[in-house]
Design a protein around this motif. Structure first.
Motif, PDB file in Angstrom:
ATOM      1  N   GLY A  42     -33.852  11.347 -26.653  1.00 19.18           N
ATOM      2  CA  GLY A  42     -35.010  10.997 -25.661  1.00 19.18           C
ATOM      3  C   GLY A  42     -35.424   9.752 -25.746  1.00 19.18           C
ATOM      4  N   PHE A  43     -36.662   9.614 -25.124  1.00 15.48           N
ATOM      5  CA  PHE A  43     -37.347   8.452 -25.209  1.00 15.48           C
ATOM      6  C   PHE A  43     -37.825   8.112 -26.658  1.00 15.48           C
ATOM      7  CE2 PHE A  43     -38.416   9.407 -20.475  1.00 15.48           C
ATOM      8  CZ  PHE A  43     -37.846   8.143 -20.054  1.00 15.48           C
ATOM      9  N   ALA A  44     -38.329   8.861 -27.452  1.00 10.13           N
ATOM     10  CA  ALA A  44     -38.623   8.784 -28.630  1.00 10.13           C
ATOM     11  C   ALA A  44     -37.476   8.398 -29.472  1.00 10.13           C
ATOM     12  CB  ALA A  44     -39.337   9.939 -29.307  1.00 10.13           C
ATOM     13  N   GLY A  45     -36.434   9.120 -29.513  1.00 10.20           N
ATOM     14  CA  GLY A  45     -35.145   9.041 -30.265  1.00 10.20           C
ATOM     15  C   GLY A  45     -34.443   7.614 -29.969  1.00 10.20           C
ATOM     16  N   ILE A  46     -34.507   7.105 -28.746  1.00 10.63           N
ATOM     17  CA  ILE A  46     -33.708   6.038 -28.549  1.00 10.63           C
ATOM     18  C   ILE A  46     -34.563   4.774 -29.148  1.00 10.63           C
ATOM     19  CG2 ILE A  46     -32.064   6.829 -26.814  1.00 10.63           C
ATOM     20  CD1 ILE A  46     -33.613   5.172 -24.730  1.00 10.63           C
ATOM     21  N   ARG A 105     -26.240  16.316 -25.996  1.00 11.93           N
ATOM     22  CA  ARG A 105     -25.417  15.579 -24.819  1.00 11.93           C
ATOM     23  C   ARG A 105     -25.418  14.197 -25.278  1.00 11.93           C
ATOM     24  NH1 ARG A 105     -29.426  19.343 -22.707  1.00 11.93           N
ATOM     25  NH2 ARG A 105     -31.178  17.816 -23.440  1.00 11.93           N
ATOM     26  N   ASN A 106     -24.312  13.831 -24.631  1.00  9.06           N
ATOM     27  CA  ASN A 106     -23.612  12.375 -24.997  1.00  9.06           C
ATOM     28  C   ASN A 106     -24.502  11.245 -24.161  1.00  9.06           C
ATOM     29  OD1 ASN A 106     -22.357  12.545 -22.302  1.00  9.06           O
ATOM     30  ND2 ASN A 106     -20.656  11.204 -23.136  1.00  9.06           N
ATOM     31  N   TYR A 107     -25.660  11.745 -23.605  1.00  8.27           N
ATOM     32  CA  TYR A 107     -26.203  10.698 -22.851  1.00  8.27           C
ATOM     33  C   TYR A 107     -27.917  10.842 -22.971  1.00  8.27           C
ATOM     34  CZ  TYR A 107     -26.232  14.912 -19.703  1.00  8.27           C
ATOM     35  OH  TYR A 107     -26.358  16.124 -19.237  1.00  8.27           O
ATOM     36  N   HIS A 108     -28.596   9.874 -22.643  1.00 11.25           N
ATOM     37  CA  HIS A 108     -29.955   9.786 -22.600  1.00 11.25           C
ATOM     38  C   HIS A 108     -30.302  10.120 -21.013  1.00 11.25           C
ATOM     39  CE1 HIS A 108     -34.181   8.402 -22.547  1.00 11.25           C
ATOM     40  NE2 HIS A 108     -34.034   7.711 -21.704  1.00 11.25           N
ATOM     41  N   THR A 109     -31.368  11.171 -20.943  1.00 13.73           N
ATOM     42  CA  THR A 109     -31.822  11.572 -19.635  1.00 13.73           C
ATOM     43  C   THR A 109     -33.055  10.909 -19.325  1.00 13.73           C
ATOM     44  OG1 THR A 109     -30.589  13.633 -19.853  1.00 13.73           O
ATOM     45  CG2 THR A 109     -32.515  13.451 -18.074  1.00 13.73           C
ATOM     46  N   ASP A 141     -25.413   9.732 -12.733  1.00 17.33           N
ATOM     47  CA  ASP A 141     -25.111   8.493 -13.428  1.00 17.33           C
ATOM     48  C   ASP A 141     -26.285   7.379 -13.054  1.00 17.33           C
ATOM     49  OD1 ASP A 141     -24.496   7.624 -10.961  1.00 17.33           O
ATOM     50  OD2 ASP A 141     -22.774   6.199 -11.659  1.00 17.33           O
ATOM     51  N   SER A 142     -27.300   7.624 -12.282  1.00 18.81           N
ATOM     52  CA  SER A 142     -28.021   6.899 -12.037  1.00 18.81           C
ATOM     53  C   SER A 142     -29.149   6.914 -12.965  1.00 18.81           C
ATOM     54  CB  SER A 142     -28.902   6.763 -10.717  1.00 18.81           C
ATOM     55  OG  SER A 142     -27.978   6.608  -9.723  1.00 18.81           O
ATOM     56  N   ILE A 143     -29.470   8.167 -13.322  1.00 19.99           N
ATOM     57  CA  ILE A 143     -30.592   8.273 -14.448  1.00 19.99           C
ATOM     58  C   ILE A 143     -30.054   8.805 -15.968  1.00 19.99           C
ATOM     59  CG2 ILE A 143     -31.965   9.221 -12.554  1.00 19.99           C
ATOM     60  CD1 ILE A 143     -31.531  12.038 -13.747  1.00 19.99           C
ATOM     61  N   LEU A 156     -25.261   7.437 -24.608  1.00 23.93           N
ATOM     62  CA  LEU A 156     -26.246   7.130 -26.063  1.00 23.93           C
ATOM     63  C   LEU A 156     -25.342   6.156 -26.809  1.00 23.93           C
ATOM     64  CD1 LEU A 156     -27.612  10.853 -26.698  1.00 23.93           C
ATOM     65  CD2 LEU A 156     -29.004   8.729 -26.152  1.00 23.93           C
ATOM     66  N   ARG A 157     -23.912   6.387 -26.769  1.00 21.80           N
ATOM     67  CA  ARG A 157     -23.149   5.725 -27.390  1.00 21.80           C
ATOM     68  C   ARG A 157     -23.127   4.160 -26.926  1.00 21.80           C
ATOM     69  NH1 ARG A 157     -19.380   7.090 -31.409  1.00 21.80           N
ATOM     70  NH2 ARG A 157     -19.080   9.493 -31.335  1.00 21.80           N
ATOM     71  N   LYS A 158     -23.559   3.890 -25.517  1.00 27.47           N
ATOM     72  CA  LYS A 158     -23.620   2.446 -25.107  1.00 27.47           C
ATOM     73  C   LYS A 158     -25.139   2.123 -25.593  1.00 27.47           C
ATOM     74  CE  LYS A 158     -23.195   0.448 -20.714  1.00 27.47           C
ATOM     75  NZ  LYS A 158     -23.140   0.596 -19.074  1.00 27.47           N
ATOM     76  N   ILE A 159     -25.925   2.943 -25.964  1.00 28.64           N
ATOM     77  CA  ILE A 159     -27.283   2.378 -26.170  1.00 28.64           C
ATOM     78  C   ILE A 159     -27.319   1.703 -27.566  1.00 28.64           C
ATOM     79  CG2 ILE A 159     -29.778   2.812 -26.993  1.00 28.64           C
ATOM     80  CD1 ILE A 159     -29.473   5.100 -24.458  1.00 28.64           C
TER      81      ILE A 159
END
Lengths: 425, 425
Positions: free
Chosen positions: B17-21, B40-44, B60-62, B66-69
Motif C-alpha cells: 500500500g502507500f506505506a509499503g511502496i 496482490r500483484n498491484y498497488h491500489t 488499470d487506472s488506479i 508492484l513489480r513495475k514500481i
C-alpha cells in the motif's frame, strides 16, 4: 419482458456483435420497434481481445455498453437476456426473463470456441472468445510468472513458462506475437529473478501454413515475423490431447505446459426451435439465402458468423470475420424496411475490403485485392483500421494512448491479477 | 521462497500500500536487501476506488503493478504471497509459499472492512476496500438497473433502485455523489424504459454529521452538495441489521433495498505471531513508538493504517489515510539505514497537508490548516492532488482523459458487467 406494445412491426435482434449493432443502427428511428437482446450488456470488439489477454488493454477499451449504442434510437429497447427457444408458429421467443413476440427475428448470436468434441481439451485449455476469458488468460500468464519465480523445480518452471497457442489464424498469430513481447520486454525488467530464456512460446497450426485464409505471401511473412520474435511455429501440427500438464500432438512433438490457449476453431451458437432438413452446417451455421433469410422462413434471419450464405464467389460461405457481419447487418436493415413496404429486396454482395493480421510492433501483414504488403507500413495500416473500427470516440482515444504509451515504453501496463484464475489441475 | 542469499541485512515489507511502496522506494538501491510481499500483484490507489464502483474508471487506472514500481531497485524482490505467521525468535515469517528469514520486518498490511461483528451485514452487504469488490459493486448496480427494467413488481423495482450507503466518511460521501450522477445523467439516457425518479440514494452516518473527521464547514457544505444531487443524508443513523432485503436502523427509518454498500468502518489486518500485553487496540492497530517500532520489538515495525502511534497532537493515533502512511514509509526507510549504521533515529512528526472529499462535478470540500473552502475551486484542487498522487505517468493520463471525457459528456464509460455479481439472497 416489459416491452411496450406498439403498432409498429417488432424486430427482435438476438446478439449485439458486429451484425446485431449494425442492424440496430440501420433501423434507428425507422418505422419498426427494435428489441436488441444480448447475454452481456456490452458489445465486444473481438479483433483486439488478444490485447486484453496480453495485458496491453483493459476491457473498457474494447467493450462498449450496448445501451449507449442505442441511446438515441427512440424505437429501440435493450434487454439483458439469454434466448432459450424460438416458437415459429406463435412467433415468440422464450428467454430467461420471459417471453417476447416478434414479427421479424434476427439471429446474430455469433460463434463460440470449438473443441471438436475433445472434453479434456475443453476442460483444461483456455479459450479466448469473451472478455472474461481474455482476463482469465491475463491472470494465468501473470500467475505463472509469479509461480515460476518461486519454484525450485526446474521442469515445473519450464512448464509454467511454456505457452502453447493452438490455431494459427489471426487470433493465434496476434496472441503469440503479443506474448512474445511479454517475454522480450516485460520479463527481463519486471522479473529479474527469472531467466527470460526459460520462457517458450509455441504456435501450433494444423494446416501447412499460418494464416491459412490469407495469401501465401502473408503466411510466409507472418511466420518470419513470429520467428524473429522467438515464437516456435509448428505447421501441420494439431493437438491430440491435453490433460492440463502434457500436450500431445499428431507428430513426435510432445511437451509439458501449464498453459494451452485454444484458438483452433469456432462453432455457431444456434438457438433451439428452428426446424428444417439439415438447417445447420457442420460448424452450426444457419443456411440462409441472399437476403439472410433462414432456409424455409421469410421472417427469420441469420447474420454474420452464424450465417452460411453460399454464393458463386463464396461457395463455402463468407469468412467469419467482422466485415461480412457489418455489411449483412446494414443491408438487412434496409431490406427489412423494403419487406415491410412490400418492395423488392436487395441481394447481399460481399465487398471484400481485404484482410490483415499484426504480429507485433512494426510487424503486420495486409492482403488487399490487388496488393499485398507486410512490415511497418502494414502495421501502421492495421492500427489505423482497427482504431477507426472501434465503437466510440472515447475508446479510440484510450486505445490510441495505450498503444502510443506501450510502443514508446515497450510496455504493457495492465499486468494486473485482479481476479486470480483457479486452475483445475 | 527462492530469495538469493545476501550479506546485506534483509528488510521484509508486508503490504504494497502507500506505506509499503514508499518505504520500498526510500530503500531502493541502498545497502539492504528488500523483499516486498503482497497478496496482490498491484498497488491500489484506494482514494479513487469509488470511481471503479461507479463505472467511471477501469481498474488499470488506479492499480499499478508492484513489480513495475520496483523494476529499477536492484536490491528489491517482490513475492506474491500471504503471510501466515511471524516467528520473532528465529526471525522468520511463514507464508503460503514458504518461509523467509528477516533482519527487519515491516507490517504494512493496512485495513479491511469492519462489520462490528454483525454476520448478517457481513454476508449481505457490499464492501469496497479492494478492486474486485469495487467491480462487484459496479456489476451489481448495472444488474439492478437491468432487472428493474423488466420487473412488473413495483415494490421490487423500488428495492432494486434503492441504494443505501452506510458510512459518511470520504468513501461514503464520494460514492453517494457518484451514484447520484448515475441517476441524474446515465439513467435518463441509457434507461429510457426506467423512471429515474424511482431511484433513491441514502447515505447513513452514525455520528451527527457527514465527514466527521473534517471541519464543520466541510460537513455542512458536503451535506448541501449531496442534497442538491438528490442524496438522502441521514445522520445519527446507524444500521442495526440487513438481511439482503430490508434495512433496519436505530431510528424509525426502515426500507427495502437490494444494495447495501458498507463503508462504515475499518479494522486492521494484523499478522499472527507477535506477543505482548494488549499489543493491538480495539480496531486492530499495533501500538508503535515514534519510530514505528511495535511495542516490545526493535526490529519489527508497523506503518500507516495498521499503526497506532499516540503523540501529543494525535492522542488517538493518526488518521487512517494516505498521508501518514506515505510519510511513515519514507521516514522508516531513512531510519532503517540509520539503525544499521548505529546512528540515532529520527522521531516521526506528521505534517498534516489537509483533507478533502469530492461530492460530484464542480463540488468538493477542502480543509487546510488555516483555510477551508468548498465548491468549484475545491473540486479543481481535489482533482489535481489526486492526479498527481497516482503512481505512474500513464495512469495519470488515462485518469485525466477519462475525467475530461466524463465531465464534458456527463458520462461514465465503464458501465460494463464483465463478471456478473451473484447475489446470495
Amino acid at each position: 419482458m416489459n416491452i411496450p406494445q406498439s403498432s409498429l412491426p417488432r424486430v427482435v435482434i438476438v446478439g449485439g456483435g458486429f451484425a446485431g449493432i449494425n442492424l440496430a443502427k440501420t433501423l434507428a428511428n425507422k418505422k419498426v420497434q427494435v428489441v436488441l437482446i444480448d447475454k452481456r450488456n456490452y458489445h465486444t470488439f473481438q479483433p483486439l481481445l488478444y490485447q486484453v489477454s496480453s495485458a496491453g488493454l483493459e476491457p473498457d477499451s474494447i467493450a462498449y455498453p450496448l445501451r449507449k449504442i442505442i441511446k438515441k434510437h427512440k424505437n429501440t429497447f435493450f434487454r439483458l437476456a439469454e434466448v432459450e427457444n424460438i416458437d415459429t408458429e406463435s412467433q415468440e421467443i422464450t428467454t430467461n426473463i420471459g417471453i417476447l413476440s416478434f414479427d421479424f427475428l434476427v439471429i446474430a448470436t455469433g460463434t463460440k470456441t470449438n473443441y471438436f468434441g475433445n472434453k479434456s481439451i475443453e476442460t483444461y485449455s483456455m479459450p479466448m472468445k469473451k472478455v472474461p476469458q481474455a482476463l482469465n488468460i491475463r491472470s494465468l500468464i501473470l500467475q505463472n510468472f509469479e509461480e515460476a519465480a518461486i519454484t525450485n523445480d526446474k521442469a515445473f518452471r519450464k512448464a509454467l513458462l511454456n505457452f502453447v497457442i493452438v490455431g494459427g489464424g489471426p487470433t493465434g498469430v496476434e496472441l503469440a506475437g503479443a506474448i512474445a513481447e511479454l517475454k522480450n520486454h516485460i520479463l527481463p525488467r519486471d522479473y529479474r529473478d527469472l531467466n527470460a530464456n526459460d520462457m517458450e512460446i509455441y504456435l501450433l497450426e494444423g494446416s501447412p501454413r499460418v494464416l491459412p485464409t490469407m495469401s501465401e505471401h502473408a503466411s510466409k511473412k507472418a511466420e518470419q515475423f513470429l520467428k524473429k520474435l522467438g515464437v516456435h511455429v509448428k505447421c501441420d501440427t494439431f493437438v491430440k490431447d491435453y490433460d492440463g500438464k502434457k500436450v500431445l500432438t499428431n507428430s513426435s512433438l510432445e511437451m509439458e505446459s501449464e498453459t494451452l490457449i485454444w484458438a483452433a476453431g469456432v462453432t455457431g451458437n444456434p438457438v433451439k426451435g428452428l426446424h428444417g432438413k439439415s438447417l445447420l452446417d457442420r460448424i452450426n451455421r444457419y443456411k440462409v439465402n441472399a437476403f439472410n433469410q433462414v432456409e424455409g422462413y421469410t421472417n427469420i434471419f441469420a447474420l454474420g458468423d452464424i450465417a452460411l450464405m453460399q454464393t458463386e464467389d463464396y461457395p463455402k460461405g463468407h469468412p467469419q470475420v467482422a466485415q461480412p457481419a457489418i455489411q449483412q447487418g446494414e443491408l438487412l436493415g434496409k431490406n427489412l424496411i423494403k419487406l415491410i413496404e412490400g418492395k423488392p429486396l436487395k441481394k447481399f454482395k460481399y465487398r471484400d475490403k481485404g484482410s490483415m493480421a499484426t504480429v507485433g510492433r512494426n510487424k503486420a501483414v495486409v492482403d488487399l485485392k490487388h496488393y499485398k504488403f507486410a512490415g511497418f507500413f502494414a502495421w501502421f495500416v492495421w492500427m489505423f483500421i482497427h482504431l477507426m473500427a472501434l465503437v466510440g470516440f472515447r475508446n479510440r482515444v484510450v486505445v490510441f494512448f495505450n498503444w502510443c504509451y506501450n510502443y514508446i515504453n515497450f510496455d504493457k501496463a495492465a499486468r494486473l491479477i485482479i481476479r486470480p484464475f483457479h486452475k483445475l489441475n
